[in-house]
Design a protein around this motif. Structure first.
Motif, PDB file in Angstrom:
ATOM      1  N   PRO A   8       0.811  -1.223   0.000  1.00  0.00           N
ATOM      2  CA  PRO A   8       0.000   0.000   0.000  1.00  0.00           C
ATOM      3  C   PRO A   8       0.844   1.273   0.000  1.00  0.00           C
ATOM      4  N   SER A   9       2.128   1.145   0.308  1.00  0.00           N
ATOM      5  CA  SER A   9       2.997   2.311   0.364  1.00  0.00           C
ATOM      6  C   SER A   9       3.685   2.590  -0.978  1.00  0.00           C
ATOM      7  N   CYS A  10       4.351   1.564  -1.535  1.00  0.00           N
ATOM      8  CA  CYS A  10       5.125   1.790  -2.762  1.00  0.00           C
ATOM      9  C   CYS A  10       4.568   1.059  -3.983  1.00  0.00           C
ATOM     10  N   GLU A  11       3.535   0.237  -3.797  1.00  0.00           N
ATOM     11  CA  GLU A  11       2.844  -0.483  -4.862  1.00  0.00           C
ATOM     12  C   GLU A  11       3.657  -1.604  -5.510  1.00  0.00           C
ATOM     13  N   GLU A  12       4.752  -2.021  -4.877  1.00  0.00           N
ATOM     14  CA  GLU A  12       5.506  -3.181  -5.357  1.00  0.00           C
ATOM     15  C   GLU A  12       4.770  -4.458  -4.942  1.00  0.00           C
ATOM     16  N   LYS A  13       5.060  -5.573  -5.637  1.00  0.00           N
ATOM     17  CA  LYS A  13       4.436  -6.847  -5.294  1.00  0.00           C
ATOM     18  C   LYS A  13       4.891  -7.300  -3.907  1.00  0.00           C
ATOM     19  N   LEU A  14       3.943  -7.762  -3.107  1.00  0.00           N
ATOM     20  CA  LEU A  14       4.249  -8.306  -1.788  1.00  0.00           C
ATOM     21  C   LEU A  14       4.652  -9.769  -1.914  1.00  0.00           C
ATOM     22  N   LEU A  19       4.067 -18.219   7.497  1.00  0.00           N
ATOM     23  CA  LEU A  19       2.884 -19.068   7.481  1.00  0.00           C
ATOM     24  C   LEU A  19       2.694 -19.617   8.885  1.00  0.00           C
ATOM     25  N   THR A  20       1.447 -19.666   9.348  1.00  0.00           N
ATOM     26  CA  THR A  20       1.158 -20.110  10.704  1.00  0.00           C
ATOM     27  C   THR A  20       0.086 -21.192  10.698  1.00  0.00           C
ATOM     28  N   CYS A  21       0.299 -22.254  11.453  1.00  0.00           N
ATOM     29  CA  CYS A  21      -0.695 -23.312  11.618  1.00  0.00           C
ATOM     30  C   CYS A  21      -1.702 -22.857  12.675  1.00  0.00           C
ATOM     31  N   SER A  22      -2.968 -22.816  12.315  1.00  0.00           N
ATOM     32  CA  SER A  22      -3.983 -22.353  13.269  1.00  0.00           C
ATOM     33  C   SER A  22      -4.293 -23.398  14.336  1.00  0.00           C
ATOM     34  N   THR A  23      -3.859 -24.647  14.129  1.00  0.00           N
ATOM     35  CA  THR A  23      -4.116 -25.697  15.114  1.00  0.00           C
ATOM     36  C   THR A  23      -3.054 -25.740  16.205  1.00  0.00           C
ATOM     37  N   CYS A  24      -1.790 -25.812  15.803  1.00  0.00           N
ATOM     38  CA  CYS A  24      -0.730 -25.981  16.810  1.00  0.00           C
ATOM     39  C   CYS A  24       0.133 -24.737  17.008  1.00  0.00           C
ATOM     40  N   GLY A  25      -0.031 -23.730  16.154  1.00  0.00           N
ATOM     41  CA  GLY A  25       0.725 -22.504  16.311  1.00  0.00           C
ATOM     42  C   GLY A  25       2.112 -22.512  15.687  1.00  0.00           C
ATOM     43  N   SER A  29       8.857 -19.247   8.669  1.00  0.00           N
ATOM     44  CA  SER A  29       9.231 -17.937   8.151  1.00  0.00           C
ATOM     45  C   SER A  29      10.157 -18.097   6.954  1.00  0.00           C
ATOM     46  N   GLY A  30      10.094 -17.146   6.069  1.00  0.00           N
ATOM     47  CA  GLY A  30      10.942 -17.157   4.885  1.00  0.00           C
ATOM     48  C   GLY A  30      10.528 -16.025   3.971  1.00  0.00           C
ATOM     49  N   ASN A  31      10.895 -16.127   2.728  1.00  0.00           N
ATOM     50  CA  ASN A  31      10.530 -15.133   1.732  1.00  0.00           C
ATOM     51  C   ASN A  31      10.031 -15.881   0.511  1.00  0.00           C
ATOM     52  N   TYR A  32       8.717 -15.985   0.371  1.00  0.00           N
ATOM     53  CA  TYR A  32       8.107 -16.795  -0.663  1.00  0.00           C
ATOM     54  C   TYR A  32       7.315 -15.934  -1.633  1.00  0.00           C
ATOM     55  N   LYS A  33       7.441 -16.230  -2.916  1.00  0.00           N
ATOM     56  CA  LYS A  33       6.645 -15.542  -3.929  1.00  0.00           C
ATOM     57  C   LYS A  33       5.242 -16.129  -3.932  1.00  0.00           C
TER      58      LYS A  33
END
Length: 90
Positions: A8-14, A19-25, A29-33
């Motif tokens: 929303p700031s610079c309009e580049e692709k995010l 990613l978080t598991c909603s069951t066990c927490g 982490s990483g940098n994924y396209k």
């Protein structure tokens, strides 16, 4: 709700960073396209889903949408072009 794909700031692709598991927490982490199909707007994603659920039948899609075969064919051709451009980073 659609996943935001542009900053929303610079309009580049995010990119996905966590990613978080909603069951066990568990968190990963990483940098994924984002996958190309997620970069499509919601209307195009819904069209693709209906196309797949129609076993790729343009005739069936035309009936579901109440549109002519050529209209649906043109929409599909436009979507194919958009996906190719996204794959090439445009």
């Amino acid at each position: 709700m659609k996943l935001p794909i542009y900053c929303p700031s610079c309009e580049e692709k995010l990119q996905v960073a966590k990613l978080t598991c909603s069951t066990c927490g568990t968190e990963v982490s990483g940098n994924y396209k984002l996958p190309v199909l997620m970069l499509l707007d919601l209307d195009d994603q819904e069209f693709m889903m209906e196309f797949l659920l129609s076993s790729g039948s343009i005739k069936e899609m035309a009936g579901k949408m109440g549109k002519s075969y050529p209209t649906v064919r043109n929409r599909l051709d436009d979507l194919i072009l958009k996906i190719k451009e996204l794959q090439n980073g445009k």
